[in-house]
Motif scaffolding. Structure first.
Motif, mmCIF file in Angstrom:
data_model
loop_
_atom_site.group_PDB
_atom_site.id
_atom_site.type_symbol
_atom_site.label_atom_id
_atom_site.label_comp_id
_atom_site.label_asym_id
_atom_site.label_seq_id
_atom_site.Cartn_x
_atom_site.Cartn_y
_atom_site.Cartn_z
ATOM 1 N N ALA B 19 20.058 -46.428 -32.950
ATOM 2 C CA ALA B 19 21.052 -45.691 -33.756
ATOM 3 C C ALA B 19 21.769 -44.766 -33.511
ATOM 4 O O ALA B 19 23.084 -44.179 -33.770
ATOM 5 N N ALA B 20 21.659 -43.946 -32.647
ATOM 6 C CA ALA B 20 22.618 -43.037 -31.257
ATOM 7 C C ALA B 20 23.624 -44.193 -30.768
ATOM 8 O O ALA B 20 25.137 -43.488 -31.031
ATOM 9 N N PHE B 21 23.520 -44.687 -30.357
ATOM 10 C CA PHE B 21 24.250 -45.651 -30.107
ATOM 11 C C PHE B 21 25.329 -46.105 -31.301
ATOM 12 O O PHE B 21 26.345 -46.797 -31.364
ATOM 13 N N GLU B 22 25.118 -46.224 -32.679
ATOM 14 C CA GLU B 22 26.115 -46.797 -33.946
ATOM 15 C C GLU B 22 26.573 -45.374 -33.644
ATOM 16 O O GLU B 22 28.052 -46.120 -33.602
ATOM 17 N N THR B 23 25.504 -44.256 -33.192
ATOM 18 C CA THR B 23 26.865 -43.593 -33.819
ATOM 19 C C THR B 23 27.691 -42.838 -32.708
ATOM 20 O O THR B 23 29.434 -42.936 -32.694
ATOM 21 N N LEU B 24 27.521 -43.867 -31.656
ATOM 22 C CA LEU B 24 28.350 -43.396 -30.187
ATOM 23 C C LEU B 24 29.559 -44.646 -30.601
ATOM 24 O O LEU B 24 30.248 -44.146 -30.216
ATOM 25 N N LYS B 25 29.116 -45.722 -31.531
ATOM 26 C CA LYS B 25 30.105 -46.566 -31.209
ATOM 27 C C LYS B 25 32.006 -46.658 -32.645
ATOM 28 O O LYS B 25 32.266 -46.317 -32.058
ATOM 29 N N ALA B 28 33.200 -43.347 -30.149
ATOM 30 C CA ALA B 28 34.056 -44.082 -29.791
ATOM 31 C C ALA B 28 35.402 -44.709 -30.189
ATOM 32 O O ALA B 28 36.338 -44.596 -30.040
ATOM 33 N N ALA B 29 34.906 -45.626 -30.929
ATOM 34 C CA ALA B 29 36.807 -46.436 -31.885
ATOM 35 C C ALA B 29 37.333 -45.600 -32.350
ATOM 36 O O ALA B 29 38.189 -45.895 -32.220
ATOM 37 N N ALA B 30 36.962 -44.462 -33.594
ATOM 38 C CA ALA B 30 37.086 -43.174 -34.299
ATOM 39 C C ALA B 30 38.548 -42.864 -33.496
ATOM 40 O O ALA B 30 39.245 -42.373 -33.253
ATOM 41 N N ILE B 31 37.780 -42.221 -31.638
ATOM 42 C CA ILE B 31 38.421 -41.574 -30.730
ATOM 43 C C ILE B 31 39.950 -42.572 -30.186
ATOM 44 O O ILE B 31 40.724 -42.226 -30.624
ATOM 45 N N ILE B 32 38.953 -42.970 -30.067
ATOM 46 C CA ILE B 32 40.180 -44.645 -29.709
ATOM 47 C C ILE B 32 41.388 -44.874 -30.051
ATOM 48 O O ILE B 32 43.088 -44.722 -30.249
ATOM 49 N N ARG B 144 47.953 -30.249 -20.953
ATOM 50 C CA ARG B 144 47.515 -29.406 -21.929
ATOM 51 C C ARG B 144 47.086 -29.601 -23.151
ATOM 52 O O ARG B 144 46.476 -29.137 -24.479
ATOM 53 N N ALA B 145 46.352 -31.057 -23.367
ATOM 54 C CA ALA B 145 46.237 -31.215 -24.649
ATOM 55 C C ALA B 145 44.835 -31.332 -24.694
ATOM 56 O O ALA B 145 43.443 -31.290 -25.303
ATOM 57 N N VAL B 146 43.737 -31.694 -23.135
ATOM 58 C CA VAL B 146 42.890 -32.125 -23.427
ATOM 59 C C VAL B 146 41.323 -30.925 -23.757
ATOM 60 O O VAL B 146 41.013 -31.959 -24.643
ATOM 61 N N PRO B 147 41.264 -29.841 -23.833
ATOM 62 C CA PRO B 147 41.267 -29.009 -23.961
ATOM 63 C C PRO B 147 40.778 -28.873 -25.499
ATOM 64 O O PRO B 147 39.580 -29.472 -26.435
ATOM 65 N N ASN B 148 42.065 -29.538 -26.429
ATOM 66 C CA ASN B 148 41.482 -29.378 -28.043
ATOM 67 C C ASN B 148 41.612 -30.876 -28.168
ATOM 68 O O ASN B 148 40.355 -30.841 -29.589
ATOM 69 N N LEU B 149 42.150 -31.964 -27.183
ATOM 70 C CA LEU B 149 41.499 -33.158 -27.758
ATOM 71 C C LEU B 149 39.895 -33.202 -27.523
ATOM 72 O O LEU B 149 39.286 -33.904 -28.219
ATOM 73 N N GLY B 150 39.295 -32.640 -26.373
ATOM 74 C CA GLY B 150 38.162 -32.835 -26.612
ATOM 75 C C GLY B 150 37.312 -32.335 -27.730
ATOM 76 O O GLY B 150 36.261 -32.513 -28.257
ATOM 77 N N ASN B 151 37.935 -30.998 -28.101
ATOM 78 C CA ASN B 151 37.307 -30.450 -29.203
ATOM 79 C C ASN B 151 36.970 -31.270 -30.097
ATOM 80 O O ASN B 151 36.175 -31.397 -30.904
ATOM 81 N N GLN B 152 38.852 -31.786 -30.715
ATOM 82 C CA GLN B 152 38.361 -33.092 -31.703
ATOM 83 C C GLN B 152 37.660 -33.852 -31.428
ATOM 84 O O GLN B 152 37.047 -34.695 -32.692
ATOM 85 N N PHE B 153 36.702 -34.551 -30.016
ATOM 86 C CA PHE B 153 36.727 -35.977 -29.961
ATOM 87 C C PHE B 153 34.965 -35.236 -30.283
ATOM 88 O O PHE B 153 34.419 -36.001 -31.190
ATOM 89 N N ILE B 154 34.484 -33.774 -29.937
ATOM 90 C CA ILE B 154 33.579 -33.467 -30.402
ATOM 91 C C ILE B 154 32.728 -33.614 -31.883
ATOM 92 O O ILE B 154 32.241 -34.157 -32.520
ATOM 93 N N ILE B 155 34.298 -33.434 -32.783
ATOM 94 C CA ILE B 155 34.220 -33.074 -34.410
ATOM 95 C C ILE B 155 34.131 -34.405 -34.616
ATOM 96 O O ILE B 155 33.385 -34.664 -35.565
ATOM 97 N N ALA B 156 34.834 -35.402 -33.940
ATOM 98 C CA ALA B 156 34.517 -36.847 -34.456
ATOM 99 C C ALA B 156 33.210 -37.787 -34.310
ATOM 100 O O ALA B 156 32.655 -38.601 -34.901
ATOM 101 N N VAL B 157 32.868 -36.965 -33.460
ATOM 102 C CA VAL B 157 31.181 -37.819 -33.370
ATOM 103 C C VAL B 157 30.487 -37.121 -33.743
ATOM 104 O O VAL B 157 29.175 -37.924 -34.705
#
Lengths: 248, 219
Positions: B19-25, B28-32, B144-157
């Protein structure tokens, strides 16, 4: 000093430029000849920098023409990019690319714009760095350099394109006083080698020593122009007299 | 407390791995999808061409102005009359489109934050607008976007947990299903929570590392 020729390098013909209601350039005509060093001085807000920026189309003038080597430059990407490859520009605030090393900054133009191979671009870049006295800094990032060093790298970056004309927009105005000399020395050397230069500056010493011709601008017009001698010793225009009495 | 048996957490932890793998998939797809589409929307938002600017602005307004679960339901249930999508692609489309809007704004802000002198310096050595963007502006903007992107990636997870509502067998659905089988909801929800923390924790470390690596050219 290499002498100027009769070939017109850049010719500006009745350029007008406004920012909103503020007309910054009023019917400016100016010709710079090959091998000539022209220094533009004048009070702030007189349009000096705008004139320089209009020449390489960083600003678009509302009317008037710009001829580079007697060829009319249209306000089209192709024309402009072509001309810019032959016109180096040095900015007050350097604008080195902070994510690239000094050497990478200098070869960026030759490799990306002129499509030179990296190994072909590097020797000339190193030669230029040596000329501005910064060869030992080639692998540094801009953030590790002083203002004066940054500006000398910026000059080298512009020279890497082998320009026929160099535009200097207040190249020493953002520098600590003790760093100005190094930059002026490099410019002096360039002038002696015969580079055609159009320089906006407040450095009167440089103007006196290096300029073939001095142009004084006020409120968007060229109000006086002449050799350094006539300009500094016998200014005719009262505005020029005022200005000179303020700064000397 | 008597009702809880926390030893279950250790015992059942491994069976959540698929299930964790599904979440990750999904994440990850949403982020890409979000990064790629987001970059284009960001250019649209910065475009001088009016129609492109308005369309991309409309997109961002709609996505940011409506709940992500509504967007998911529109793709999965709403579109079903035209095209019947499986849960998994539905989730990726909805979450990808959702993240694109936010990531577009992150990129737009980062691009605007780069001194316009950088563009001018690049243009002054004869670069085209495109080349100057690619070689000079975007590398700096991305950094310059990296910190905010990281934040958004965490939200996406974390947002990927909403896929449980359309029967994607990810972490939250797994814990609900197991919980309802023996009413040990707390234990199974905690397992899911630990997995989320591990994923987001690793993501944070990765983003921090990237930030540090990109900072080599700073004093």
């Amino acid at each position: 000093m290499a002498k100027r020729t009769d070939n017109k390098m850049i010719r500006v013909s009745s350029i007008n430029k406004s920012f909103g209601d503020n007309q910054v350039l009023k019917d400016i005509d100016l010709t710079v000849y090959e091998g000539e060093v022209v220094v533009v001085i004048g009070p702030s807000g007189s349009g000096k920098s705008t004139l320089l920026r209009c020449i390489n189309f960083l600003e678009t003038s509302e009317s008037g023409q710009i001829y580079f080597e007697e060829k009319l430059i249209q306000n089209k990407e192709n024309d402009i990019n072509q001309m810019r490859q032959s016109v180096g520009m040095v900015f007050q605030h350097f604008y080195l690319f902070p994510h690239m090393t000094v050497l990478e900054n200098i070869i960026e133009g030759p490799t990306q714009v002129k499509k030179m191979k990296k190994q072909d671009a590097i020797p000339f870049a190193e030669e230029l760095l040596d000329k501005v006295g910064l060869l030992d800094k080639k692998d540094f990032y801009p953030a590790m350099l002083s203002g004066g060093q940054k500006q000398r790298v910026a000059i080298a970056r512009a020279l890497a394109m082998k320009p026929k004309l160099m535009l200097f927009d207040e190249p020493t105005s953002a520098l600590d006083p003790e760093l100005v000399g190094d930059v002026l020395n490099v410019m002096n050397k360039l002038a002696r080698e015969g580079m055609t230069m159009l320089v906006v500056t407040h450095e009167m010493g440089f103007a006196k020593e290096v300029a073939d011709r001095i142009i004084f601008m006020d409120e968007g017009r060229i109000v006086e122009e002449g050799t350094p001698n006539s300009f500094f010793l016998n200014p005719e225009n009262p505005r020029v007299k005022d200005f000179l009495s303020c700064i000397i | 407390m008597g009702g809880y048996d926390f030893t279950i957490i250790f015992e059942k932890f491994p069976i959540f791995l698929p299930a964790a793998f599904e979440t990750l998939k999904i994440a990850a797809a949403a982020i890409i999808v979000g990064v790629i589409v987001g970059l284009f929307i960001a250019f649209g938002r910065l475009s001088k061409i009016k129609i492109i600017y308005y369309l991309s602005t409309l997109y961002v307004t709609i996505i940011r102005g409506t709940p992500i679960i509504l967007q998911l339901f529109i793709v999965y249930f709403g579109l079903a009359n035209i095209v019947k999508l499986d849960p998994y692609p539905s989730a990726i489309i909805a979450f990808g489109a959702h993240n694109a809007a936010y990531i577009a704004e992150i990129f737009r802000g980062a691009i605007l934050s780069i001194d316009k002198g950088q563009m001018e310096a690049a243009r002054s050595i004869g670069m085209t607008n495109f080349l100057a963007m690619r070689r000079v502006v975007l590398p700096q903007a991305f950094k310059r976007a990296v910190p905010n992107l990281g934040n958004q990636f965490i939200i996406a997870v974390k947002d990927s947990s909403l896929a449980s509502t359309i029967a994607v067998r990810e972490l939250l659905l797994k814990s609900q299903q197991l919980g309802s089988s023996n009413f040990r909801f707390m234990e199974y929800l905690l397992i899911a929570g630990i997995y989320y923390l591990i994923i987001t924790g690793i993501l944070s470390i990765f983003v921090n590392k990237l930030e540090k690596r990109l900072a080599v050219n700073e004093r």
